[in-house]
Scaffold this motif. Structure first.
Motif, PDB file in Angstrom:
ATOM      1  N   PHE A  53     -10.444   3.103 -11.563  1.00  0.00           N
ATOM      2  CA  PHE A  53      -9.084   2.439 -11.426  1.00  0.00           C
ATOM      3  C   PHE A  53      -8.037   2.430 -12.294  1.00  0.00           C
ATOM      4  O   PHE A  53      -6.826   2.077 -12.037  1.00  0.00           O
ATOM      5  N   ASP A  54      -8.432   3.093 -13.482  1.00  0.00           N
ATOM      6  CA  ASP A  54      -7.550   3.305 -14.527  1.00  0.00           C
ATOM      7  C   ASP A  54      -7.065   4.667 -14.798  1.00  0.00           C
ATOM      8  O   ASP A  54      -6.824   5.024 -15.880  1.00  0.00           O
ATOM      9  N   ASP A  55      -7.108   5.508 -13.604  1.00  0.00           N
ATOM     10  CA  ASP A  55      -6.792   6.902 -13.812  1.00  0.00           C
ATOM     11  C   ASP A  55      -5.192   7.104 -14.085  1.00  0.00           C
ATOM     12  O   ASP A  55      -5.094   8.491 -14.202  1.00  0.00           O
ATOM     13  N   LYS A  56      -4.291   6.110 -13.919  1.00  0.00           N
ATOM     14  CA  LYS A  56      -2.967   6.358 -14.434  1.00  0.00           C
ATOM     15  C   LYS A  56      -2.513   7.050 -12.997  1.00  0.00           C
ATOM     16  O   LYS A  56      -1.396   7.605 -13.058  1.00  0.00           O
ATOM     17  N   SER A  57      -3.175   7.131 -11.986  1.00  0.00           N
ATOM     18  CA  SER A  57      -2.751   7.955 -10.812  1.00  0.00           C
ATOM     19  C   SER A  57      -3.321   7.385  -9.466  1.00  0.00           C
ATOM     20  O   SER A  57      -2.901   6.354  -9.167  1.00  0.00           O
ATOM     21  N   PHE A  58      -3.956   8.308  -8.934  1.00  0.00           N
ATOM     22  CA  PHE A  58      -4.532   8.024  -7.348  1.00  0.00           C
ATOM     23  C   PHE A  58      -4.888   6.607  -7.180  1.00  0.00           C
ATOM     24  O   PHE A  58      -4.557   5.830  -6.607  1.00  0.00           O
ATOM     25  N   ASN A  59      -6.232   6.358  -7.852  1.00  0.00           N
ATOM     26  CA  ASN A  59      -6.926   5.238  -7.849  1.00  0.00           C
ATOM     27  C   ASN A  59      -6.021   3.767  -8.119  1.00  0.00           C
ATOM     28  O   ASN A  59      -5.796   2.954  -7.484  1.00  0.00           O
ATOM     29  N   GLN A  60      -5.214   4.175  -9.197  1.00  0.00           N
ATOM     30  CA  GLN A  60      -4.624   2.981  -9.741  1.00  0.00           C
ATOM     31  C   GLN A  60      -3.407   2.547  -8.881  1.00  0.00           C
ATOM     32  O   GLN A  60      -3.325   1.325  -8.791  1.00  0.00           O
ATOM     33  N   LEU A  61      -2.894   3.557  -8.488  1.00  0.00           N
ATOM     34  CA  LEU A  61      -1.675   3.320  -7.476  1.00  0.00           C
ATOM     35  C   LEU A  61      -2.124   2.330  -6.183  1.00  0.00           C
ATOM     36  O   LEU A  61      -1.361   1.599  -5.630  1.00  0.00           O
ATOM     37  N   GLY A  62      -3.392   2.968  -5.543  1.00  0.00           N
ATOM     38  CA  GLY A  62      -3.993   2.188  -4.504  1.00  0.00           C
ATOM     39  C   GLY A  62      -4.385   0.820  -4.946  1.00  0.00           C
ATOM     40  O   GLY A  62      -3.917  -0.166  -4.306  1.00  0.00           O
ATOM     41  N   PHE A  63      -4.847   0.550  -5.921  1.00  0.00           N
ATOM     42  CA  PHE A  63      -5.400  -0.663  -6.610  1.00  0.00           C
ATOM     43  C   PHE A  63      -4.052  -1.574  -6.772  1.00  0.00           C
ATOM     44  O   PHE A  63      -3.747  -2.873  -6.371  1.00  0.00           O
ATOM     45  N   GLU A  64      -2.870  -0.900  -7.178  1.00  0.00           N
ATOM     46  CA  GLU A  64      -1.774  -1.662  -7.536  1.00  0.00           C
ATOM     47  C   GLU A  64      -1.154  -2.293  -6.080  1.00  0.00           C
ATOM     48  O   GLU A  64      -0.602  -3.532  -5.998  1.00  0.00           O
ATOM     49  N   GLY A  65      -0.958  -1.444  -5.057  1.00  0.00           N
ATOM     50  CA  GLY A  65      -0.823  -1.880  -3.938  1.00  0.00           C
ATOM     51  C   GLY A  65      -1.590  -2.665  -3.177  1.00  0.00           C
ATOM     52  O   GLY A  65      -0.959  -3.674  -2.532  1.00  0.00           O
ATOM     53  N   ALA A  66      -2.689  -2.799  -3.419  1.00  0.00           N
ATOM     54  CA  ALA A  66      -3.687  -3.528  -2.820  1.00  0.00           C
ATOM     55  C   ALA A  66      -3.504  -4.965  -3.346  1.00  0.00           C
ATOM     56  O   ALA A  66      -3.474  -6.074  -2.718  1.00  0.00           O
ATOM     57  N   SER A  67      -3.459  -5.043  -4.906  1.00  0.00           N
ATOM     58  CA  SER A  67      -3.257  -6.090  -5.334  1.00  0.00           C
ATOM     59  C   SER A  67      -1.997  -6.877  -5.173  1.00  0.00           C
ATOM     60  O   SER A  67      -2.068  -8.287  -4.861  1.00  0.00           O
ATOM     61  N   LYS A  68      -0.772  -6.248  -4.784  1.00  0.00           N
ATOM     62  CA  LYS A  68       0.412  -6.926  -4.507  1.00  0.00           C
ATOM     63  C   LYS A  68       0.179  -7.412  -2.993  1.00  0.00           C
ATOM     64  O   LYS A  68       0.686  -8.850  -2.942  1.00  0.00           O
ATOM     65  N   ALA A  69      -0.441  -6.706  -2.100  1.00  0.00           N
ATOM     66  CA  ALA A  69      -0.529  -7.452  -0.779  1.00  0.00           C
ATOM     67  C   ALA A  69      -1.388  -8.701  -0.848  1.00  0.00           C
ATOM     68  O   ALA A  69      -1.307  -9.692  -0.115  1.00  0.00           O
ATOM     69  N   ALA A  70      -2.474  -8.624  -1.566  1.00  0.00           N
ATOM     70  CA  ALA A  70      -3.535  -9.735  -1.744  1.00  0.00           C
ATOM     71  C   ALA A  70      -2.786 -10.893  -2.280  1.00  0.00           C
ATOM     72  O   ALA A  70      -2.912 -12.033  -1.795  1.00  0.00           O
ATOM     73  N   ASP A  71      -1.962 -10.553  -3.313  1.00  0.00           N
ATOM     74  CA  ASP A  71      -1.266 -11.971  -3.918  1.00  0.00           C
ATOM     75  C   ASP A  71      -0.132 -12.450  -2.895  1.00  0.00           C
ATOM     76  O   ASP A  71      -0.405 -13.616  -2.828  1.00  0.00           O
ATOM     77  N   GLU A  72       0.476 -11.760  -2.079  1.00  0.00           N
ATOM     78  CA  GLU A  72       1.182 -12.283  -0.971  1.00  0.00           C
ATOM     79  C   GLU A  72       0.423 -12.938   0.023  1.00  0.00           C
ATOM     80  O   GLU A  72       0.976 -13.857   0.432  1.00  0.00           O
ATOM     81  N   LEU A  73      -0.755 -12.371   0.295  1.00  0.00           N
ATOM     82  CA  LEU A  73      -1.581 -13.084   1.369  1.00  0.00           C
ATOM     83  C   LEU A  73      -2.227 -14.513   0.789  1.00  0.00           C
ATOM     84  O   LEU A  73      -2.814 -15.243   1.580  1.00  0.00           O
ATOM     85  N   GLY A  74      -2.343 -14.477  -0.430  1.00  0.00           N
ATOM     86  CA  GLY A  74      -2.844 -15.776  -1.050  1.00  0.00           C
ATOM     87  C   GLY A  74      -4.454 -15.343  -1.320  1.00  0.00           C
ATOM     88  O   GLY A  74      -5.266 -16.610  -0.856  1.00  0.00           O
ATOM     89  N   VAL A  75      -4.863 -14.126  -1.180  1.00  0.00           N
ATOM     90  CA  VAL A  75      -6.444 -14.121  -1.268  1.00  0.00           C
ATOM     91  C   VAL A  75      -6.927 -13.309  -2.608  1.00  0.00           C
ATOM     92  O   VAL A  75      -5.805 -12.842  -3.238  1.00  0.00           O
TER      93      VAL A  75
END
Length: 363
Positions: A53-75
């Motif tokens: 997840f800290d690849d500064k690239s592929f996995n990291q971008l996916g995690f950042e997007g997922a984290s943002k959605a999770a925060d907005e959903l409150g989960v």
């Protein structure tokens, strides 16, 4: 496979759940997110490929997007890192056992394990980044509960190849990849097509090393290691002065080889804008070939959390801004003053169909 070109973003996954110990599977799940807002009954989860997840690239971008959605959903967002390919199936299975409602898997290498799990668990929703989930190659997604997030990065790489050909002083540019997956070679192929197009338009003779249109140089993995560094060095020894490494952290080895060479060599990034995600290499980065992985992941997870999961495949293109080319940043003053305008015109011509970019996703 029916692909939608609706203007949106792509990629995806978000994760949630209680802290869980995954016996015998790479790393234990980690939680992310906050407790703001009213909690909903939704548990999103994510599995990385071996890049981490800290690849500064592929996995990291996916995690950042997922984290943002999770925060907005409150989960909470639960992520599980895979350290090798043997972790893929066990990691997914353990997340199913934890009660995940949505499981996002990152990359082509997880395709078989994702399809197997989806068929066994029809009540769980899945998103796979950069794979069609079509392992029997019949043109259809192999399970009705998988949403593929795909990117025709050959289009953006075509622009990158054109830029590299315009920038090179040695008339020799190079590329190499982690593993010979379609989602890796699509960058290399688009890059070469862009260089070839530049040569045709400008009557130049820029040579591409590392990819011949069919096969090329691959390190055999996605780790920043001596193999990746030696592969980069081999290209530098052949007078390459623009280098495109494709495969997560392997760019770090390429950057080290460039610095050790003492030569004026430009690096090209993939997936993310490396100047922004890894400022330590900003002075080396000509530009980056972009995928909207973070935005796609965010939208897919948010939709699933709101009960609007849509399994229709998404294809990111230049037209819907799913792929693109990053700014030149520190190289703005080093490139030709006409280059950006030429790239803008070329982008428009690709979108209009006046310039053809071949890829396994085009059709």
């Amino acid at each position: 496979m029916k692909v939608t070109t609706k203007r949106a973003a792509f990629s995806g996954l978000a994760l949630l759940g209680a802290t869980v110990l995954l016996a015998g599977c790479a790393s234990a799940p980690e939680e992310s997110g906050d407790d703001g807002g009213e909690a909903i009954d939704f548990m999103p989860c994510m599995v990385s490929d071996a890049g981490g997840f800290d690849d500064k690239s592929f996995n990291q971008l996916g995690f950042e997007g997922a984290s943002k959605a999770a925060d907005e959903l409150g989960v909470e967002l639960t992520k599980v890192q895979s350290d090798s390919e043997t972790d893929y199936a066990p990691n997914i299975t353990n997340l199913v056992d934890q009660g995940c409602d949505l499981i996002v898997t990152v990359g082509f290498a997880l395709s078989a394990a994702t399809v197997e799990s989806a068929l066994e668990n029809p009540d769980v929703e899945y998103v796979i980044i950069d794979d069609a989930a079509d392992n029997d190659f019949d043109g259809e997604v192999d399970a009705p509960n998988i949403k593929p997030i795909l990117f025709d990065t050959a289009q953006a790489a075509f622009l990158g190849g054109y830029a590299a050909a315009d920038y090179t002083k040695t008339n020799t540019v190079g590329t190499f990849g982690g593993m010979n997956f379609p989602t890796v070679s699509i960058f290399m192929d688009g890059f070469k097509q862009g260089v070839d197009y530049y040569n045709e338009q400008k009557s130049k003779g820029v040579t591409v090393l590392g990819w011949d249109g069919t096969d090329g140089l691959f390190t055999g993995g996605f780790e920043a290691n001596d193999t990746a560094r030696n592969t980069a060095q081999g290209l530098l020894d052949q007078n390459v002065d623009v280098l495109l490494p494709v495969g997560g952290p392997i760019y770090q080895s390429a950057a080290a080889a460039i610095r050790d060479s003492g030569r004026d060599v430009a690096l090209m990034g993939v997936d993310a804008d490396f100047t922004e995600t890894d400022p330590s290499v900003a002075d080396l980065v000509l530009t980056s070939i972009l995928k909207g992985i973070d935005v796609g992941t965010y939208e897919a997870v948010l939709a699933a959390g709101n009960g609007e999961f849509d399994p229709a495949p998404f294809l990111g293109t230049l037209e819907n801004e799913g792929v693109g080319l990053a700014p030149f940043h520190d190289f703005e003053s080093k490139v030709s003053p006409t280059l950006q305008a030429e790239l803008d015109d070329l982008k428009a011509a690709i979108i209009a169909g006046d310039v053809t970019v071949n890829s396994y996703l085009a059709g």
